[in-house]
Design a protein around this motif. Structure first.
Motif, PDB file in Angstrom:
ATOM      1  N   UNK A   5      -0.992  20.499 122.377  1.00 27.20           N
ATOM      2  CA  UNK A   5      -0.424  20.949 121.102  1.00 27.20           C
ATOM      3  C   UNK A   5      -0.135  22.455 121.123  1.00 27.20           C
ATOM      4  N   UNK A   6       0.513  22.906 122.209  1.00 24.20           N
ATOM      5  CA  UNK A   6       0.804  24.339 122.385  1.00 24.20           C
ATOM      6  C   UNK A   6       2.289  24.632 122.311  1.00 24.20           C
ATOM      7  N   UNK A   7       2.980  23.997 121.404  1.00 22.05           N
ATOM      8  CA  UNK A   7       4.400  24.262 121.234  1.00 22.05           C
ATOM      9  C   UNK A   7       5.250  23.117 121.731  1.00 22.05           C
ATOM     10  N   UNK A   8       6.407  23.472 122.304  1.00 22.86           N
ATOM     11  CA  UNK A   8       7.391  22.493 122.741  1.00 22.86           C
ATOM     12  C   UNK A   8       7.843  22.812 124.148  1.00 22.86           C
ATOM     13  N   UNK A   9       7.963  21.775 124.963  1.00 19.83           N
ATOM     14  CA  UNK A   9       8.560  21.945 126.283  1.00 19.83           C
ATOM     15  C   UNK A   9      10.064  21.757 126.134  1.00 19.83           C
ATOM     16  N   UNK A  10      10.804  22.758 126.534  1.00 22.20           N
ATOM     17  CA  UNK A  10      12.259  22.739 126.493  1.00 22.20           C
ATOM     18  C   UNK A  10      12.736  22.672 127.935  1.00 22.20           C
ATOM     19  N   UNK A  11      13.377  21.567 128.300  1.00 18.76           N
ATOM     20  CA  UNK A  11      13.790  21.345 129.683  1.00 18.76           C
ATOM     21  C   UNK A  11      15.298  21.131 129.740  1.00 18.76           C
ATOM     22  N   UNK A  12      15.903  21.585 130.824  1.00 19.47           N
ATOM     23  CA  UNK A  12      17.347  21.414 131.020  1.00 19.47           C
ATOM     24  C   UNK A  12      17.624  21.207 132.502  1.00 19.47           C
ATOM     25  N   UNK A  13      18.688  20.483 132.781  1.00 21.37           N
ATOM     26  CA  UNK A  13      19.162  20.329 134.155  1.00 21.37           C
ATOM     27  C   UNK A  13      20.661  20.087 134.107  1.00 21.37           C
ATOM     28  N   UNK A  14      21.321  20.406 135.203  1.00 27.82           N
ATOM     29  CA  UNK A  14      22.757  20.201 135.292  1.00 27.82           C
ATOM     30  C   UNK A  14      23.067  18.714 135.353  1.00 27.82           C
ATOM     31  N   UNK A  15      24.167  18.301 134.725  1.00 27.91           N
ATOM     32  CA  UNK A  15      24.575  16.899 134.762  1.00 27.91           C
ATOM     33  C   UNK A  15      25.091  16.510 136.141  1.00 27.91           C
TER      34      UNK A  15
END
Length: 155
Positions: A75-85
């Motif tokens: 419960x330490x925030x949000x994981x924001x993840x991204x990768x190229x399509x």
């Protein structure tokens, strides 16, 4: 002494080759560029994606990237993840592009860092330039490594 110095790079290449062979034997893929790049933002998920919209830095790349949000462990925030399509070339091929600052993953890393900074502090903090009045030997060395980091902020 000279003999020992040339053995270090040879050993490093050998270790890298062994790791790659081991990953291939386990059925792994050496396409590290297809991994999710992730930052943890100290905000609830609702604040990260307000009104169903991504932060501006990621919104600019929305047609080229996939984005994933999930609660961070503990419960330490949000994981924001991204990768190229689109798939990116394997690491040995992309190394020259990365050193030249032309690797598309660098743009995704920068967008994630900017999004994290804006969500947590409200702005992207930049260092004062120039940091000193006159160049020093240490400053030149740090400048050289900073230019070689490809704008990623990693030496």
């Amino acid at each position: 002494m000279k003999r020992a110095l040339w053995m270090v790079p040879v050993a490093a290449v050998g270790v890298a080759a062994a790791r790659k062979a081991g990953a291939a034997a386990r059925g792994g893929d050496d396409r590290a560029g297809d991994r999710w790049l992730t930052v943890t933002v100290n905000r609830p998920t609702e604040d990260v994606r307000q009104d169903g919209k991504l932060p501006d830095a990621l919104e600019r790349l929305s047609d080229r990237i996939d984005v994933r949000l999930r609660p961070a462990p503990g419960d330490r925030g949000t994981e924001l993840a991204a990768r190229l399509k689109e798939p990116t070339p394997p690491a040995p091929v992309s190394l020259p592009a990365r050193l030249a600052g032309q690797d598309p993953r660098q743009e995704v890393r920068l967008a994630l860092r900017e999004a994290k900074a804006v969500l947590e502090t409200g702005e992207v903090m930049l260092p004062d330039t120039p940091p000193t009045i006159r160049p020093t030997p240490g400053g030149r060395l740090v400048g050289l490594f900073g230019r070689r980091s490809g704008g990623e902020g990693v030496l």
